[in-house]
Design an enzyme around this catalytic site. Structure first.
Site, mmCIF file in Angstrom:
data_model
loop_
_atom_site.group_PDB
_atom_site.id
_atom_site.type_symbol
_atom_site.label_atom_id
_atom_site.label_comp_id
_atom_site.label_asym_id
_atom_site.label_seq_id
_atom_site.Cartn_x
_atom_site.Cartn_y
_atom_site.Cartn_z
ATOM 1 N N LYS A 162 100.895 27.059 -7.465
ATOM 2 C CA LYS A 162 100.089 25.933 -7.971
ATOM 3 C C LYS A 162 98.634 26.315 -7.809
ATOM 4 C CE LYS A 162 98.929 21.523 -5.721
ATOM 5 N NZ LYS A 162 99.466 20.253 -5.225
ATOM 6 N N LYS A 164 94.541 24.936 -8.393
ATOM 7 C CA LYS A 164 93.699 23.761 -8.585
ATOM 8 C C LYS A 164 92.804 23.990 -9.794
ATOM 9 C CE LYS A 164 94.915 21.485 -4.895
ATOM 10 N NZ LYS A 164 95.361 20.106 -4.900
ATOM 11 N N ASP A 189 96.911 21.584 -10.667
ATOM 12 C CA ASP A 189 96.648 20.282 -10.045
ATOM 13 C C ASP A 189 95.164 19.957 -10.231
ATOM 14 O OD1 ASP A 189 96.469 18.006 -8.513
ATOM 15 O OD2 ASP A 189 97.028 18.956 -6.610
ATOM 16 N N ASP A 239 100.579 12.391 -8.217
ATOM 17 C CA ASP A 239 100.310 12.519 -6.784
ATOM 18 C C ASP A 239 99.496 11.283 -6.355
ATOM 19 O OD1 ASP A 239 99.318 13.152 -4.265
ATOM 20 O OD2 ASP A 239 98.660 15.165 -4.743
ATOM 21 N N GLY A 291 101.940 19.099 0.132
ATOM 22 C CA GLY A 291 101.345 19.341 1.445
ATOM 23 C C GLY A 291 99.974 18.706 1.553
#
Ligand SMILES: O=C(O)CCC(=O)C1=CC=C[C@@H](O)[C@@H]1C(=O)O
Ligand SMILES: [Mg+2]
Length: 368
Positions: A162, A164, A189, A239, A291
């Site tokens: 993943k 950012k 993300d 999220d 996380g």
């Protein structure tokens, strides 16, 4: 069991490397630990995964410190509890503050499992003995650094990468990554950095075969995400929009996304996380465990919840060495070839290294 003693630790741990998202960079983690003892002297542990600033969510370490000692701890101290679900009733009049509530919920779940002599995963009803692990990589100024990080983590065997993104560091970055790594399981993300005005940029991400685009739009939003999902082929993963069972129910009804990132703390603890898990399982919405740059204690709870059946996508429970020179649990969490074996000892299944906790502790409050 009776909750006879509660210790609240304010802890500062230095991260091995800074972690950058669309809203800022974290160098150190200033967070809280909760230890709850019962009348037999057993200890349960929970982590309050706040940061120093309210950037990801409205809570921050000092606000949760106050919330915990002034309001939440007095509600449960010296109370008899048969099951961790009972905490919901104690907390119900205080709005939100989910990260603070979650720390107590997590500690009581650990204590409950230990008092029954079973693992936390068993107490939650999970039966996987291994889980798949992905890794989350921060924004880098230099694309070569990011490519090197991806290469290294892919070679270590992590099951998905993943990255950012933020406006200006999105389509071009993903394009370059795909040129170097055409086939890796990849997701992005945005941590709420876009609006519907950015729809053309977000649509361009459809060409890169991403597993999902996580939280592209405003934290808490469900309506605009539903509009966006209709325009995108790539699944949206929520999220910062999911803080409760009702948020999840509404998101599913509206079609705001096709995947949910479960963060135990964001929804107020394991009792709520399990309820949302069951709802998503029925609705056919796959999940993974996100996380919060946790120490080993928070990570252990994440590992336990991931043993539930609907956690079908790799989560963020990377090895302890991802963030820490030395973790505060023993043994440390070690993912091998992207796979973690669930611990078999009662409760969270890892021993808390109290000397290591004390080394990083800057303030303690004890209640009994
Ligand atoms: O703990 C991990 O490895 C995941 C890190 C991570 O992606 C995040 C941690 C904390 C807040 C956010 O920036 C974020 C996320 O949005 O998932
Ligand atoms: Mg996220």
């Amino acid at each position: 069991m009776k909750l006879t003693e509660i210790n609240l630790y304010k802890v500062n741990m230095k991260m091995k490397n800074p972690f950058t998202t669309s809203f800022g960079t974290e160098h150190d983690r200033l967070f809280l630990l909760v230890e709850i003892k019962n009348e037999e002297g057993l200890s349960g542990w929970g982590e309050c995964v706040t940061s120093e600033q309210p950037l990801y969510i409205e809570e921050f370490t000092e606000s949760s410190w106050i919330m915990l000692h002034k309001f939440l701890i007095p509600l449960i101290l010296n109370k008899e509890i048969n099951h961790p679900d009972e905490l919901q009733e104690f907390f119900k009049h205080y709005k939100r503050n989910n990260l603070a509530k979650s720390a107590l919920d997590a500690a009581v779940w650990d204590l409950y499992a230990k008092s029954k002599g079973i693992t936390l995963a068993e107490a939650l009803g999970g039966d996987s003995t291994t889980i798949e692990v992905g890794i989350s990589l921060g924004i880098e100024e230099n694309i070569d650094t990011l490519l090197e990080n991806i290469k290294q983590k892919t070679e270590e065997g992590y099951k998905r990468i993943k990255i950012k993104i933020k406006p200006g560091k999105d389509v071009e970055v993903v394009k370059v990554i795909r040129e170097h790594f055409p086939d890796i399981p990849l997701m992005v993300d945005a941590n709420s950095a876009y609006t519907l005005d950015d729809i053309d940029t977000l649509k361009q991400l459809d060409q890169f075969n991403l597993m999902m685009i996580e939280q592209p739009l405003t934290a808490g939003d469900l309506i605009d995400h539903a509009k966006l999902q209709k325009e995108l082929k790539t699944p949206i993963c929520l999220d910062e929009s999911i803080h409760s069972y009702d948020d999840a129910r509404k998101a599913i009804e509206l079609g705001s996304g096709r995947i949910i990132n479960m963060k135990i703390a964001r929804v107020g603890g394991l009792t709520q996380a399990k309820k949302i898990h069951d709802l998503c399982e029925k609705a056919g919405i796959p999940m993974w465990c996100g996380g919060m740059l946790e120490s080993g204690i928070g990570r252990a709870h994440n590992i336990a919840i991931t043993s539930l059946a609907n956690f079908t996508l790799p989560g963020d429970t990377a090895s302890s060495s991802r963030y820490w020179d030395k973790d505060i649990i023993e043994p440390e969490v070690v993912a091998q070839h992207g796979v973690l074996h669930l611990p078999t000892k009662p409760g969270i299944g890892y021993d808390v290294n109290i000397d290591e906790v004390r080394k990083h502790t800057i303030e303690v409050k004890s209640f009994n």
